[in-house]
Design an enzyme around this catalytic site. Structure first.
Site, PDB file in Angstrom:
ATOM      1  N   LYS A  87     -12.633  -1.652   7.218  1.00 60.98           N
ATOM      2  CA  LYS A  87     -11.869  -2.541   8.077  1.00 60.98           C
ATOM      3  C   LYS A  87     -12.271  -2.356   9.550  1.00 60.98           C
ATOM      4  O   LYS A  87     -12.759  -3.281  10.187  1.00 60.98           O
ATOM      5  CB  LYS A  87     -10.375  -2.324   7.876  1.00 60.98           C
ATOM      6  CG  LYS A  87      -9.936  -2.550   6.423  1.00 60.98           C
ATOM      7  CD  LYS A  87      -8.492  -2.205   6.187  1.00 60.98           C
ATOM      8  CE  LYS A  87      -8.140  -2.212   4.716  1.00 60.98           C
ATOM      9  NZ  LYS A  87      -8.316  -3.505   4.040  1.00 60.98           N
TER      10      LYS A  87
ATOM     11  N   ASP B 148      -1.766   6.866   6.349  1.00 61.79           N
ATOM     12  CA  ASP B 148      -2.846   5.959   5.972  1.00 61.79           C
ATOM     13  C   ASP B 148      -3.064   4.999   7.144  1.00 61.79           C
ATOM     14  O   ASP B 148      -2.236   4.142   7.418  1.00 61.79           O
ATOM     15  CB  ASP B 148      -2.431   5.196   4.711  1.00 61.79           C
ATOM     16  CG  ASP B 148      -3.479   4.191   4.249  1.00 61.79           C
ATOM     17  OD1 ASP B 148      -4.494   4.002   4.947  1.00 61.79           O
ATOM     18  OD2 ASP B 148      -3.269   3.585   3.175  1.00 61.79           O
TER      19      ASP B 148
ATOM     20  N   TRP C  28       0.825  -1.209   0.000  1.00 61.24           N
ATOM     21  CA  TRP C  28       0.000   0.000   0.000  1.00 61.24           C
ATOM     22  C   TRP C  28       0.855   1.253   0.000  1.00 61.24           C
ATOM     23  O   TRP C  28       0.497   2.259  -0.623  1.00 61.24           O
ATOM     24  CB  TRP C  28      -0.984  -0.026   1.166  1.00 61.24           C
ATOM     25  CG  TRP C  28      -2.014  -1.092   0.957  1.00 61.24           C
ATOM     26  CD1 TRP C  28      -2.150  -2.258   1.641  1.00 61.24           C
ATOM     27  CD2 TRP C  28      -3.016  -1.126  -0.074  1.00 61.24           C
ATOM     28  NE1 TRP C  28      -3.183  -3.013   1.115  1.00 61.24           N
ATOM     29  CE2 TRP C  28      -3.724  -2.336   0.070  1.00 61.24           C
ATOM     30  CE3 TRP C  28      -3.377  -0.243  -1.098  1.00 61.24           C
ATOM     31  CZ2 TRP C  28      -4.781  -2.689  -0.779  1.00 61.24           C
ATOM     32  CZ3 TRP C  28      -4.433  -0.581  -1.944  1.00 61.24           C
ATOM     33  CH2 TRP C  28      -5.120  -1.797  -1.773  1.00 61.24           C
TER      34      TRP C  28
END
Length: 361
Positions: free
Chosen positions: A197, A173, A103
């Site tokens: 999530k 993030d 990511w």
């Protein structure tokens, strides 16, 4: 009546059963209004109250300072990879990024479309099993910001410390570990997290951004991607993801009822402790990540014999232990153990892993 399975999916992930039941009860008739939240005008007093309550509950949970805006936007965390440089990176400037996994690399690749990006540190030399100490980072002078990912969902690599950047805004993030344990929001210029999530269903991104950073977007930045526009319009410049926002608000209420983020941290610590402790004691299973950088939320592991992977997954499915297959880019297994995954699920997984090892070890 069927019994709910234990869901170890990395995202969209498990939601609290109490939240799903409340949403189910209100699906056709929200609080006696005779319509669903999905049918409600986002401009109505009712939905504005839902939105404002969700924001305040999130502020309470994370102790968000008053000089930060809380936004509920669309596009997923991946859209933020472009939105961040468009808002904060001058065309002649430079931004620092830290590479700790897939990511992070996606964020770097996207940001490079918009300007000069310096990879200040990378875990590549450690095969993405450890995080380089900040003393080894090569930071740029006068960087517009430093970006990093607190928790790599795929590789299971997580920071247990916050980088120190002085006056350079720190952007992170937190998609897969937000609300899992306390963080000091004031250390960050911006925090963003995809909802699917630890917050709610997909379709929503939470952005927590310091007010003085707003208004810096490039003239070429699309209106919809300007954080100041979102802030000035209460995240309703266009029709927002109303149902995702509503469900996220229910999750925030649930978190408060559990005792808040501090209480969740205690449960999450115990969940990951039990699982890693068993993996480390086993001769069949292995987790290669440095102990100081192991994720609390995503626990990847491999079997000594990869030929057993399909057998393991088949047996797990039979026991209603779902979505344990590792990401296609790394293989193996992965147990995502977010807030809504109960301690009982960890014990059930360990019991199965023990039985499987006894049979195949």
């Amino acid at each position: 009546m069927t019994t709910r399975a234990y869901n170890f999916c990395a995202g969209p992930a498990a939601l609290p059963e109490e939240v799903l039941k409340q949403a189910q009860a209100e699906l056709l008739d929200w609080q006696g209004r005779g319509l669903s939240v999905m049918e409600m005008s986002h401009r109505s007093d009712e939905f504005v109250a839902i939105a404002e309550t969700a924001e305040q509950d999130l502020r309470d949970l994370m102790q968000v300072p008053d000089n930060y805006k809380v936004l509920f936007v669309q596009g997923g965390a991946s859209q933020q990879f472009a939105q961040i440089p468009l808002n904060f990176l001058p065309e002649d400037g430079v931004a620092d990024y830290v590479d700790t996994g897939i990511w992070s690399k996606k964020a770097i690749d996207e940001a490079r479309r918009f300007g000069n990006i310096n990879v200040a540190a990378s875990a590549r030399a450690q095969d993405y099993f450890a995080i380089p100490g900040q003393n080894d980072w090569q930071l740029s002078k006068g960087a517009a910001y430093l970006h990093y990912c607190t928790n790599e969902t795929i590789g299971g690599l997580q920071f247990d410390w916050v980088p120190q950047t002085g006056d350079v805004p720190l952007i992170t993030d937190m998609s897969s570990d937000i609300l899992s344990r306390p963080v000091d929001v004031s250390q960050f210029g911006m925090i963003y997290a995809g909802a699917q999530k630890n917050i709610g269903p997909s379709g929503l991104v939470v952005v927590i951004v310091r007010e003085d950073l707003l208004g810096r977007a490039r003239s070429s930045c699309p209106t919809m991607l300007d954080y100041k526009v979102a802030a000035d319009n209460g995240s309703m410049f266009n029709t927002p993801a109303c149902f995702s926002w509503y469900l996220s608000g229910l999750v925030f209420k649930w978190l408060k009822a559990q005792g808040g983020v501090e209480a969740m941290a205690r449960v999450n610590h115990e969940k990951q402790r039990r699982l890693y402790e068993y993996i480390d004691s086993s001769e069949l299973y292995n987790n290669p990540v440095s102990r100081s950088a192991r994720s609390w939320m995503n626990v990847p592991f491999t079997l000594a014999d990869a030929a057993l992977d399909k057998v393991f997954l088949s047996g797990a499915e039979e026991r209603r232990l779902l979505n344990l297959k590792g990401h296609r880019s790394v293989g193996g297994m992965r147990a995502s153990i977010y807030n809504a995954v109960p301690l009982e699920a960890i014990d059930a997984l360990i019991d199965y892993m023990k039985a499987f090892e006894k049979e195949h070890g």
